[in-house]
Structures are given as C-alpha cells and as structure tokens.
Design a protein around this motif. Structure first.
Motif, PDB file in Angstrom:
ATOM      1  N   TRP A   1      -7.648  -4.185   3.553  1.00 20.58           N
ATOM      2  CA  TRP A   1      -7.348  -4.916   4.790  1.00 20.58           C
ATOM      3  C   TRP A   1      -6.227  -4.268   5.591  1.00 20.58           C
ATOM      4  O   TRP A   1      -5.955  -4.656   6.722  1.00 20.58           O
ATOM      5  N   SER A   2      -5.574  -3.282   5.021  1.00 24.70           N
ATOM      6  CA  SER A   2      -4.396  -2.703   5.657  1.00 24.70           C
ATOM      7  C   SER A   2      -4.764  -1.898   6.894  1.00 24.70           C
ATOM      8  O   SER A   2      -5.802  -1.228   6.949  1.00 24.70           O
ATOM      9  N   SER A   3      -3.885  -1.924   7.885  1.00 25.31           N
ATOM     10  CA  SER A   3      -4.070  -1.065   9.056  1.00 25.31           C
ATOM     11  C   SER A   3      -3.725   0.385   8.741  1.00 25.31           C
ATOM     12  O   SER A   3      -3.984   1.282   9.539  1.00 25.31           O
ATOM     13  N   SER A   4      -3.141   0.626   7.591  1.00 21.87           N
ATOM     14  CA  SER A   4      -2.767   1.973   7.190  1.00 21.87           C
ATOM     15  C   SER A   4      -3.956   2.686   6.559  1.00 21.87           C
ATOM     16  O   SER A   4      -4.483   2.258   5.533  1.00 21.87           O
ATOM     17  N   ILE A   5      -4.379   3.785   7.157  1.00 22.48           N
ATOM     18  CA  ILE A   5      -5.467   4.577   6.597  1.00 22.48           C
ATOM     19  C   ILE A   5      -5.117   5.031   5.181  1.00 22.48           C
ATOM     20  O   ILE A   5      -5.954   5.068   4.292  1.00 22.48           O
ATOM     21  N   GLY A   6      -3.850   5.363   4.980  1.00 17.58           N
ATOM     22  CA  GLY A   6      -3.423   5.870   3.686  1.00 17.58           C
ATOM     23  C   GLY A   6      -3.624   4.894   2.550  1.00 17.58           C
ATOM     24  O   GLY A   6      -3.837   5.307   1.407  1.00 17.58           O
ATOM     25  N   ARG A   7      -3.566   3.594   2.821  1.00 15.77           N
ATOM     26  CA  ARG A   7      -3.752   2.593   1.767  1.00 15.77           C
ATOM     27  C   ARG A   7      -5.221   2.275   1.537  1.00 15.77           C
ATOM     28  O   ARG A   7      -5.549   1.579   0.568  1.00 15.77           O
ATOM     29  N   ARG A   8      -6.080   2.762   2.396  1.00 15.29           N
ATOM     30  CA  ARG A   8      -7.503   2.455   2.268  1.00 15.29           C
ATOM     31  C   ARG A   8      -8.312   3.624   1.717  1.00 15.29           C
ATOM     32  O   ARG A   8      -9.452   3.426   1.326  1.00 15.29           O
ATOM     33  N   ARG A   9      -7.721   4.813   1.696  1.00 12.12           N
ATOM     34  CA  ARG A   9      -8.483   5.993   1.290  1.00 12.12           C
ATOM     35  C   ARG A   9      -7.731   6.806   0.243  1.00 12.12           C
ATOM     36  O   ARG A   9      -6.560   6.577  -0.010  1.00 12.12           O
ATOM     37  N   LYS A  10      -8.430   7.792  -0.292  1.00 17.88           N
ATOM     38  CA  LYS A  10      -7.873   8.608  -1.371  1.00 17.88           C
ATOM     39  C   LYS A  10      -6.960   9.720  -0.864  1.00 17.88           C
ATOM     40  O   LYS A  10      -6.217  10.313  -1.654  1.00 17.88           O
ATOM     41  N   THR A  11      -7.006  10.026   0.437  1.00 15.57           N
ATOM     42  CA  THR A  11      -6.380  11.228   0.984  1.00 15.57           C
ATOM     43  C   THR A  11      -4.940  11.412   0.541  1.00 15.57           C
ATOM     44  O   THR A  11      -4.521  12.511   0.175  1.00 15.57           O
ATOM     45  N   ALA A  12      -4.154  10.349   0.586  1.00 14.90           N
ATOM     46  CA  ALA A  12      -2.723  10.453   0.307  1.00 14.90           C
ATOM     47  C   ALA A  12      -2.366  10.047  -1.116  1.00 14.90           C
ATOM     48  O   ALA A  12      -1.187   9.892  -1.425  1.00 14.90           O
ATOM     49  N   PHE A  13      -3.349   9.891  -1.977  1.00 21.68           N
ATOM     50  CA  PHE A  13      -3.069   9.364  -3.317  1.00 21.68           C
ATOM     51  C   PHE A  13      -2.151  10.276  -4.121  1.00 21.68           C
ATOM     52  O   PHE A  13      -1.072   9.870  -4.568  1.00 21.68           O
ATOM     53  N   VAL A  14      -2.566  11.519  -4.322  1.00 21.81           N
ATOM     54  CA  VAL A  14      -1.773  12.429  -5.161  1.00 21.81           C
ATOM     55  C   VAL A  14      -0.448  12.778  -4.490  1.00 21.81           C
ATOM     56  O   VAL A  14       0.595  12.840  -5.154  1.00 21.81           O
TER      57      VAL A  14
ATOM     58  N   ILE B   1       2.252  11.309   2.806  1.00 23.96           N
ATOM     59  CA  ILE B   1       2.213  10.194   1.866  1.00 23.96           C
ATOM     60  C   ILE B   1       1.768   8.915   2.575  1.00 23.96           C
ATOM     61  O   ILE B   1       1.838   8.796   3.794  1.00 23.96           O
ATOM     62  N   ALA B   2       1.324   7.954   1.784  1.00 23.40           N
ATOM     63  CA  ALA B   2       1.033   6.608   2.288  1.00 23.40           C
ATOM     64  C   ALA B   2       2.209   5.729   1.895  1.00 23.40           C
ATOM     65  O   ALA B   2       2.222   5.112   0.831  1.00 23.40           O
ATOM     66  N   ALA B   3       3.218   5.693   2.750  1.00 27.72           N
ATOM     67  CA  ALA B   3       4.458   4.993   2.419  1.00 27.72           C
ATOM     68  C   ALA B   3       4.217   3.514   2.146  1.00 27.72           C
ATOM     69  O   ALA B   3       4.874   2.911   1.292  1.00 27.72           O
ATOM     70  N   GLY B   4       3.259   2.912   2.842  1.00 24.81           N
ATOM     71  CA  GLY B   4       2.992   1.490   2.652  1.00 24.81           C
ATOM     72  C   GLY B   4       2.374   1.157   1.320  1.00 24.81           C
ATOM     73  O   GLY B   4       2.334  -0.021   0.934  1.00 24.81           O
TER      74      GLY B   4
ATOM     75  N   MET C   1      -2.182   5.416  14.831  1.00 24.57           N
ATOM     76  CA  MET C   1      -2.263   4.109  14.204  1.00 24.57           C
ATOM     77  C   MET C   1      -0.945   3.794  13.526  1.00 24.57           C
ATOM     78  O   MET C   1      -0.411   4.608  12.780  1.00 24.57           O
ATOM     79  N   ALA C   2      -0.419   2.636  13.705  1.00 20.58           N
ATOM     80  CA  ALA C   2       0.876   2.278  13.142  1.00 20.58           C
ATOM     81  C   ALA C   2       0.819   2.261  11.626  1.00 20.58           C
ATOM     82  O   ALA C   2      -0.097   1.744  11.019  1.00 20.58           O
ATOM     83  N   SER C   3       1.834   2.869  11.015  1.00 22.74           N
ATOM     84  CA  SER C   3       2.017   2.820   9.567  1.00 22.74           C
ATOM     85  C   SER C   3       0.884   3.479   8.796  1.00 22.74           C
ATOM     86  O   SER C   3       0.663   3.158   7.653  1.00 22.74           O
ATOM     87  N   SER C   4       0.144   4.405   9.411  1.00 21.18           N
ATOM     88  CA  SER C   4      -0.986   4.986   8.709  1.00 21.18           C
ATOM     89  C   SER C   4      -0.532   5.836   7.538  1.00 21.18           C
ATOM     90  O   SER C   4      -1.007   5.697   6.434  1.00 21.18           O
ATOM     91  N   PHE C   5       0.372   6.739   7.773  1.00 20.62           N
ATOM     92  CA  PHE C   5       0.957   7.487   6.677  1.00 20.62           C
ATOM     93  C   PHE C   5       2.462   7.348   6.816  1.00 20.62           C
ATOM     94  O   PHE C   5       3.029   6.318   6.536  1.00 20.62           O
ATOM     95  N   ASN C   6       3.128   8.376   7.290  1.00 25.15           N
ATOM     96  CA  ASN C   6       4.568   8.295   7.451  1.00 25.15           C
ATOM     97  C   ASN C   6       4.868   8.292   8.943  1.00 25.15           C
ATOM     98  O   ASN C   6       4.568   9.247   9.638  1.00 25.15           O
ATOM     99  N   ASN C   7       5.462   7.228   9.437  1.00 23.43           N
ATOM    100  CA  ASN C   7       5.650   7.077  10.878  1.00 23.43           C
ATOM    101  C   ASN C   7       6.592   8.117  11.485  1.00 23.43           C
ATOM    102  O   ASN C   7       6.664   8.249  12.698  1.00 23.43           O
ATOM    103  N   ALA C   8       7.317   8.847  10.657  1.00 20.81           N
ATOM    104  CA  ALA C   8       8.279   9.815  11.178  1.00 20.81           C
ATOM    105  C   ALA C   8       7.582  11.059  11.732  1.00 20.81           C
ATOM    106  O   ALA C   8       8.203  11.859  12.396  1.00 20.81           O
TER     107      ALA C   8
END
Length: 471
Positions: A119-132, A36-39, A1-8
């Motif tokens: 609304w983000s396509s990034s999983i990282g911005r929708r969930r807690k996983t990448a918060f800390v 991380i959730a860069a977005g 998925m595009a931009s989910s966490f770190n695209n690199a």
C-alpha cells in the motif's frame, strides 16, 4: 514520487514505470544510500505509526523468536539460520516483527530490517529493487571495518547497482563480511536480519508488457520476485561466514509454503512458526481490549461496570484470532465517529448478525469494514478514492494533496475531509489535505482492507469493477 527511495537524491520515472536516477552522488556510500528504500527500515519516519505489540501481549511469541536469534536451535555442525513466521492476514505478524526489531536494536542484535508494504507510495517498499542495497546500507552502520569494506566494494564494482540481487548480495554483503571476519580482532558480528511482508513484494517489469503477439515478453509475477528474494537469502544463510539469523514473515501463500516445505528442503530452515496454529491469540487480544476499554472508561468517566459483562469475550470470539479486528474497533473509539461510545459498542456487537459469518473467520471483520465504510457520506465514491490512493504510484508525486486535487470535483472544497470524515479508523489521513504545503501521504492501517475491497463475495455492494475505479 515522494519517499520512493531516498528523498535526498533526484530521480524520474520512465514510460515503463522504472526509476531513472539523475545527478547521483559521487562517493561510494552516497551512491549506495541513493538506492535504498529508507521507508522500509523498521524505525523509519514512514513507519512511525506501524503496529507494535501491546505491552504484555505476544510475549511468548517474541520470547520464542528472540531466543532463537540469540541461541538458535542448539545445532552445532550446520546451524539453520532461517525461520519463517507466517499466519493469515490480521494475525499480527508485522506487529510482532516491529516489536522484535525494537528489542533486537536495543540489545545490539539488529543487523538489518526490510518491511515491504504493497500500500506504500514508496516504490522501494513495494519492489525488490532496493532490497539488497537497503540491507547493505544498514550493515555498513554497524562497525567502521564493515563500513569500509562495503565502501570499497562499491568503489571497485561501480556497476553493481545494476546487477541482479544474487550478485548484489555477494558483492555488497557477503564479500565484505568475509573480509571483516578474516581481519577483525574485535567481537564477532551476530544478530538478526528481519524481513516482513515479503508476500507484498510486487514484481519488477523489465520490458514493455503492453506489447502483444507471439514475441511479447510475459509479465513477471509477484511470486517470481518473491522467490528470487527467498533464494538470495537462503544462499546468504548457507555462507559459513554469514553471522546473522534471518526471520521472514509473510502470509502462507503458495510460493512460501513450497519454499519452506521441510520435505523439500529440510537442511536449510529451522521449524516454521505459524502464529495462527502454535500461539493462540485469544489471551493476547483479551489483554489488548481490556487495557484499551479501561482507557475509554477513564476518558468518558464511565462506571466500572462498562463495558457490560461478557462484552470482551464476545469481541474476542468475533476476532477469530485476528488482531486487526480488535485494533480497528479501538481506533473507532479513538477517532471521529457520529455515535457516542455506548451506542457505538452496541452497534459493533450487533453488526453482521444478518450475515452468514459463523463459518467464515473473516465474517466479523468484513461486517466491521462494511459498517465503517457505509458511515461515509458517499460510500461508493469513498471506495473508488481508496482504490485510487492504493494505486497512486502512477502519479509522479503521490502525496495526499496531489491525489486529492486529482479526484475532487471542486478544487475549492474540502471533499476529502468530508468523504473520509468517519474513515479515520481505516486510513491515516493527513490534516489539511487541501493545503498544498502538506506533503504527507494517505496510509492504510492494514492490507486486509484492500483484500476485502478486491473480493466481491466479501464486500458485496461496495465492490467496484476495475473499469469504474477512479484513475
């Protein structure tokens, strides 16, 4: 998925919609960065069009919060390091937090930020996983000693990324901060950690929730994961070596009202800030509309008598304290619309006149959304597309191009451009979505549109049953 966490870094989604990483980097900070959730960071590319306070608006609110970050409440023995900023949808919470983040960054007072977005396509911005991990990664950029301490923590605890948020916070943030405080001879760390839209955090699922029967694992709720983040932040704030103040912005949902209830927990939190109660937004909305109508007048060479007297006052009253109402109106003038500005303004002033909106503060906003959506060549189809875009996470790569290819009936047509031609004030639509080189995403300007479409009492004939939504 595009931009989910770190695209690199590469990853895939398993059959439970969990992220499985492939070929992670070897160095400790590289491993952290991959998670991380860069977005979600305040100045990310994904937030390039995020709302910010218009100059001269929300000054009192920003000054209030900034003074608290710098000086606190004058407490001495046990500082209260958490403040809750709340208010209904559309009251400008994200704009205030975005502008405050910029101000803190400019003055060297920004510790870290995390902007959730359902609304983000990034999983990282929708969930807690990448918060800390996202917070820790930003803190590592502040000073070399803190960067080194966080890197060492990652190296000594290679499994920390699979631990719960409490353990991650202890190992990746609190322990390195204690080490730096004990050893550092330089200036002490201070500033703020800003968390916006926490009410938009969606629940992680650790088991197959499709199973049925007495032994089936119940699905986690959004409120459970939101509460977990609140508890992690509270625990951090109570650590004597934690140097930052924490600002949390959310709607006044039940989990937040109960958590920040002063009668339940008066020792941990400072006074809450309710944007809808303590700061009347009418004056700021007036300034915003006056400035933008002045620009419209210049653009079209209208006389100074336009808009007619009383127009802005009427629009401010219709807004009912909701900045999103005023912002959507201005975007209507700034984007493609069939009607000339004077006709459009008259339609805006008249819309909703036949609806019962007097007792409903969202009534005028609902009428505005209906007016815009019904301007589409095919409103029901446009709404079904919007629902699918919102739930585009089921795609492995939810770019605008991929969603368009999934939904349109003729691969050679420009169906998306035709369908959304008049909806640019509601949705950020990438140019040339029919071009397979376009990797941008559709983005909604405000979550209130999705709330509106989910409520049949508000959207009326535009409501689409779950079973009828495109997927």
């Amino acid at each position: 998925m595009a931009s989910s966490f770190n695209n690199a870094h590469n990853f895939r989604i398993d059959n439970l919609n969990n992220i499985v990483y492939v070929n992670p980097p070897a160095d400790p900070l590289g491993k952290l960065e991959a998670r991380i959730a860069a977005g979600a960071i305040h100045d990310s590319a994904e937030r390039c069009d995020a709302p910010k306070c218009h100059p001269e608006t929300r000054v009192a609110v920003q000054d209030n919060l900034y003074r608290w970050i710098v000086d606190g409440d004058g407490e001495f023995e046990r500082p209260k390091r958490i403040k809750w900023v709340t208010g209904p949808a559309g009251t400008g919470k994200s704009a205030v937090m975005g502008s405050l983040a910029d101000r803190c960054a400019k003055n060297g007072l920004l510790g870290a930020t995390f902007f959730f977005a359902s609304w983000s396509s990034s999983i990282g911005r929708r969930r807690k996983t990448a918060f800390v991990t996202t917070i820790a990664h930003q803190l590592a950029q502040h000073r070399e000693d803190l960067k080194s301490a966080i890197s060492t923590a990652m190296e000594k605890n290679p499994g920390v990324l699979e631990k719960n948020l409490h353990i991650q916070m202890e190992i990746l943030v609190l322990a390195p901060l204690r080490e730096v405080v004990h050893q550092s001879e330089g200036p002490g760390l201070r500033g703020a950690i800003l968390v916006d839209g926490l009410d938009e955090c969606e629940a992680e699922q650790y088991h197959d929730t499709t199973s049925t029967g007495p032994r089936a694992t119940p699905a986690r709720t959004n409120a459970q994961d939101q509460l977990e983040i609140l508890q992690v932040l509270q625990a951090a704030s109570l650590d004597p070596y934690f140097p930052f103040r924490i600002l949390i912005a959310s709607r006044p949902e039940r989990v937040f009202r109960e958590f920040f209830d002063p009668e339940r927990n008066s020792t941990s939190f400072t006074k809450n800030l309710d944007l809808n109660v303590e700061h009347n937004a009418d004056a700021d909305i007036t300034l915003f509309l006056e400035a933008h109508f002045d620009l419209i007048c210049r653009r079209y060479n209208f006389p100074l008598s336009w808009p007619p007297p009383g127009t802005i006052q009427t629009l401010v009253e219709n807004a009912s304290g909701q900045f999103i109402y005023a912002a959507t109106i201005i975007r209507l003038f700034d984007t493609v619309h069939r009607d000339p500005p004077k006709v459009l303004l008259e339609a805006i002033l008249n819309m909703g006149a036949t609806r019962k909106t007097t007792l409903n503060p969202l009534g005028k906003l609902d009428a505005l959304y209906i007016h815009i959506l019904e301007s589409s060549p095919d409103p029901p189809l446009a709404v079904r597309w919007i629902h699918t875009i919102h739930r585009g996470w089921f795609l492995s790569d939810a770019t605008a191009f991929n969603i368009t290819m999934l939904l349109q009936t003729d691969p050679e047509s420009n169906e998306a451009e035709h369908l959304f031609e008049t909806l640019h004030s509601l949705i950020q639509i990438p140019p040339q979505v029919h071009n397979d080189q376009t990797m941008s995403n559709y983005r909604f300007y405000h979550r209130s549109l999705l709330d509106f479409l989910e409520d049949p009492d508000r959207c009326g004939n535009l409501y689409v049953e779950q079973s009828e939504r495109a997927a």
